[in-house]
Design a protein around this motif. Structure first.
Motif, short mmCIF file in Angstrom:
data_model
loop_
_atom_site.label_atom_id
_atom_site.label_comp_id
_atom_site.label_asym_id
_atom_site.label_seq_id
_atom_site.Cartn_x
_atom_site.Cartn_y
_atom_site.Cartn_z
N VAL A 110 -1.14 -6.74 7.60
CA VAL A 110 -2.38 -6.36 6.95
C VAL A 110 -3.54 -7.23 7.43
CG1 VAL A 110 -3.49 -5.99 4.70
CG2 VAL A 110 -1.00 -5.74 4.92
N PHE A 111 -4.68 -6.61 7.74
CA PHE A 111 -5.86 -7.37 8.17
C PHE A 111 -6.40 -8.21 7.00
CE2 PHE A 111 -7.79 -5.65 12.34
CZ PHE A 111 -6.53 -5.51 12.90
N ALA A 112 -7.01 -9.35 7.34
CA ALA A 112 -7.47 -10.31 6.33
C ALA A 112 -8.49 -9.70 5.37
CB ALA A 112 -8.07 -11.53 7.02
N GLU A 113 -9.40 -8.87 5.89
CA GLU A 113 -10.44 -8.34 5.00
C GLU A 113 -9.86 -7.43 3.92
OE1 GLU A 113 -12.04 -6.24 8.74
OE2 GLU A 113 -13.05 -5.18 7.14
N ILE A 114 -8.72 -6.79 4.20
CA ILE A 114 -8.06 -5.94 3.20
C ILE A 114 -7.50 -6.81 2.08
CG2 ILE A 114 -6.13 -4.33 2.83
CD1 ILE A 114 -6.62 -3.36 5.75
N GLY A 115 -6.87 -7.93 2.46
CA GLY A 115 -6.33 -8.85 1.46
C GLY A 115 -7.42 -9.46 0.60
N LEU A 116 -8.55 -9.82 1.24
CA LEU A 116 -9.67 -10.40 0.48
C LEU A 116 -10.19 -9.38 -0.54
CD1 LEU A 116 -11.57 -12.12 3.45
CD2 LEU A 116 -10.49 -13.31 1.53
N GLY A 117 -10.25 -8.11 -0.15
CA GLY A 117 -10.72 -7.05 -1.05
C GLY A 117 -9.78 -6.88 -2.24
N ILE A 118 -8.46 -6.94 -1.99
CA ILE A 118 -7.48 -6.80 -3.08
C ILE A 118 -7.64 -7.95 -4.06
CG2 ILE A 118 -5.00 -6.87 -3.63
CD1 ILE A 118 -4.55 -5.27 -0.97
N THR B 23 -2.32 -11.92 4.37
CA THR B 23 -2.88 -10.83 5.17
C THR B 23 -3.46 -11.42 6.45
OG1 THR B 23 -4.85 -10.99 3.77
CG2 THR B 23 -3.27 -9.30 3.22
N SER B 24 -2.59 -11.45 7.47
CA SER B 24 -2.90 -12.18 8.70
C SER B 24 -2.81 -11.30 9.94
CB SER B 24 -1.93 -13.35 8.85
OG SER B 24 -0.63 -12.83 9.10
N GLY B 25 -2.94 -9.97 9.76
CA GLY B 25 -2.80 -9.07 10.91
C GLY B 25 -3.75 -9.40 12.04
N ASP B 26 -4.90 -10.00 11.73
CA ASP B 26 -5.90 -10.32 12.76
C ASP B 26 -6.25 -11.81 12.77
OD1 ASP B 26 -7.01 -10.08 10.21
OD2 ASP B 26 -8.85 -9.09 10.88
N VAL B 27 -5.34 -12.64 12.25
CA VAL B 27 -5.66 -14.07 12.12
C VAL B 27 -4.59 -14.95 12.73
CG1 VAL B 27 -6.02 -15.93 10.44
CG2 VAL B 27 -6.97 -13.66 10.00
N THR C 13 -1.55 -11.21 -1.68
CA THR C 13 -0.84 -10.09 -1.06
C THR C 13 0.21 -10.61 -0.09
OG1 THR C 13 -2.82 -8.72 -1.21
CG2 THR C 13 -1.13 -7.97 0.32
N VAL C 14 1.41 -10.07 -0.17
CA VAL C 14 2.46 -10.40 0.78
C VAL C 14 2.55 -9.26 1.80
CG1 VAL C 14 4.89 -10.97 1.08
CG2 VAL C 14 3.70 -11.66 -1.02
N SER C 15 2.39 -9.61 3.08
CA SER C 15 2.50 -8.63 4.16
C SER C 15 3.96 -8.50 4.58
CB SER C 15 1.71 -9.09 5.38
OG SER C 15 0.33 -8.92 5.17
N LEU C 16 4.26 -7.50 5.42
CA LEU C 16 5.60 -7.36 6.00
C LEU C 16 6.66 -7.33 4.92
CD1 LEU C 16 4.70 -9.96 8.69
CD2 LEU C 16 5.54 -7.69 9.32
N ALA C 17 6.32 -6.68 3.78
CA ALA C 17 7.18 -6.70 2.60
C ALA C 17 7.85 -5.36 2.35
CB ALA C 17 6.33 -7.07 1.38
N GLY D 299 -0.87 -12.09 -10.07
CA GLY D 299 -0.47 -10.83 -9.47
C GLY D 299 -0.03 -11.01 -8.03
N ILE D 300 1.02 -10.28 -7.65
CA ILE D 300 1.46 -10.27 -6.25
C ILE D 300 1.48 -8.82 -5.79
CG2 ILE D 300 3.27 -10.88 -4.60
CD1 ILE D 300 4.30 -12.96 -6.59
N ALA D 301 0.76 -8.51 -4.72
CA ALA D 301 0.78 -7.17 -4.13
C ALA D 301 1.64 -7.24 -2.88
CB ALA D 301 -0.64 -6.74 -3.78
N ALA D 302 2.46 -6.23 -2.64
CA ALA D 302 3.35 -6.24 -1.47
C ALA D 302 3.14 -4.98 -0.64
CB ALA D 302 4.80 -6.34 -1.92
N ILE D 303 2.87 -5.18 0.65
CA ILE D 303 2.56 -4.07 1.57
C ILE D 303 3.43 -4.21 2.81
CG2 ILE D 303 0.72 -2.99 2.96
CD1 ILE D 303 -1.33 -4.08 0.98
#
Ligand SMILES: [Zn+2]
Length: 468
Positions: A396-404, A272-276, A415-419, A388-392
């Motif tokens: 995705v912003f980092a704080e969303i991934g940290l929350g998941i 989750t690197s949308g802002d990183v 979490t895998v982004s761009l999935a 567990g692997i979540a795919a979105i």
């Protein structure tokens, strides 16, 4: 929706209903380097043309089976891959391998030096390459499936906090912060330059996730077979197109670090690197580096953490489960006044190439005005043992991934982004309120402001399904 829920439950139950699971695995790195040049490269406001490949691009494929359930994990050297390509490639692979399309997770790395396969800003997809890529992804899954053999798996994680920095910075009240729509309400700036040169910078607007997660696969006789890693860094971007960016370097470094053979396949998915990104705007201005030097440094650092994350114990009695669902979300449509302003700007630019942010975003405004009012996103969760692997399908912003990760019912989750599709940036509603590039309405950011508030609970439901 009711029928969809029933299907989700069925998928989730398959893995756990079996007798003692017996893991098998097969991996294959499918070359997806285009054969024709020049070719469009997206990743910037302006389009670029590549006339050759600096290094090869791959769709790196891993197929796993537990005796009852089969899944495929694929990481593609592309900036973003639209839903249509994912669905078409999955359909071909499903037909040829028997792996259900819903059991296949395909994601883009987010290299900014790959051929355009979805329309974004001034880049249009190369249709011949779209067809080529679709077939090659499917072919890679078929090849990995044909290599299935008894295997063992282990998973773990380590931290690499030195390569990730939040790229959105809060700015001082009153600092000039013009958005491309003529507004001045943004309170953050993306990639604002070094603080040493910019007195208006306050602090990063969000966190980073330093975790390097790995799923490591070995043959029955304990030889490295594949490694699927996940790190939350947007990309590095110091190589000329076409290039797999640091993701490609990582795959080679990992092979060396594990002492693996030719058939070993490493792949690095985007977390989750949308802002990183990889630039420390708060630190000293670094010296200029040569082509590919930074990619090498980052890949070595992330691979070192990944090697540390590989566990000492591997097991073959690993069960698998998958669940996926579609979520319908609103599109953030422009107002009639915003469309009128955009059309006026475009009329002035008629007959020539669009220049600058205002004109490029005016075109995006008109394009989004013609989007449907809602879009369907594909969300997916996979369980491998208690990983567990979540795919979105978003950046995705980092704080969303940290929350998941924190709320997941499974012992470890990433979490895998761009999935499985591409639906633009996914900031939180609070980050939307701060403004900045990632929130500017375009084909790269068009979901409703509260999209994350709907996506995260849906992902948690899917993780709960596969955790059962
Ligand atoms: Zn991006």
């Amino acid at each position: 929706m009711k029928r969809l829920a029933a299907i989700v439950v069925l998928y989730a139950c398959v893995g756990s209903a079996s007798a003692e699971p017996k893991l098998s695995a097969g991996a294959f790195a499918q070359d997806i380097t285009p054969t024709h040049f020049p070719i469009s490269v997206n990743g910037n406001l302006a389009d670029k043309k590549a006339t050759s490949a600096h290094d090869p691009l791959h769709a790196r494929c891993l197929v796993l089976g537990d005796g009852t359930t089969k899944i495929a994990l694929v990481v593609v050297d592309s900036c973003m891959v639209p839903r249509e390509i994912h669905d078409a490639a999955k359909a071909i692979a499903a037909k040829k391998t028997g792996i259900p399309a819903s059991h296949i997770l395909i994601s883009a790395t987010h290299t900014h030096t790959a051929p355009t396969v979805t329309g974004v800003f001034q880049s249009d997809p190369d249709e011949a390459y779209v067809r080529f890529l679709t077939e090659k992804i499917a072919e890679g899954i078929v090849q990995a499936n044909s290599r299935l053999a008894p295997a063992k798996a282990g998973w773990g994680s380590a931290k690499e906090p030195n390569q990730v920095f939040n790229r959105r910075w809060k700015t001082k009240p009153g600092a000039p912060n013009l958005d491309p729509f003529g507004g001045q309400t943004d309170r953050v700036k993306m990639n604002p330059g070094y603080r040493a040169n910019n007195p208006n910078l306050l602090e990063p607007a969000g966190p980073i996730d330093p975790e390097v997660s790995v799923l490591s696969i070995r043959t029955a006789d304990d030889k490295p077979l594949a490694l699927y890693a996940n790190y939350s860094l947007h990309y590095v971007g110091d190589m000329p197109p076409l290039s797999a960016d640091y993701y490609g370097v990582f795959a080679e470094v990992m092979r060396r670090k594990l002492g693996a053979g030719d058939r070993f396949v490493a792949m690095l998915s985007n977390g989750t690197s949308g802002d990183v990104n990889n630039v420390n705007f708060g630190g000293p201005i670094p010296p200029k580096r040569g082509v590919g030097e930074r990619s090498r440094l980052v890949a070595e650092a992330v691979a070192a953490a990944a090697a540390k994350a590989v566990p000492t114990t591997f097991r073959g009695d690993v069960s698998l489960a998958v669940a996926e669902k579609e979520l319908e979300l609103k599109v953030r449509k422009p107002s009639a006044e915003e469309v009128r302003r955009a059309e006026e700007l475009l009329a002035k630019a008629k007959g020539r190439e669009l220049k600058g942010q205002a004109e490029v975003y005016a075109r995006e405004t008109v394009l989004i005005a013609n989007y449907p009012d809602t879009v369907k996103l594909k969300l997916q969760a996979i369980r491998i043992g208690d990983l567990g692997i979540a795919a979105i399908p978003c950046e995705v912003f980092a704080e969303i991934g940290l929350g998941i990760k924190e709320k997941s019912p499974l012992k470890r989750t990433f979490t895998v982004s761009l999935a499985n599709g591409y639906n633009g940036y996914l900031p939180t509603a609070a980050q939307h309120a701060l403004g900045g590039y990632e929130t500017w309405r375009a084909r790269s950011s068009y979901l409703e402001v509260k999209a994350a508030d709907a996506i995260v609970p849906a992902i948690m439901e899917l993780l709960a399904e596969v955790a059962r």
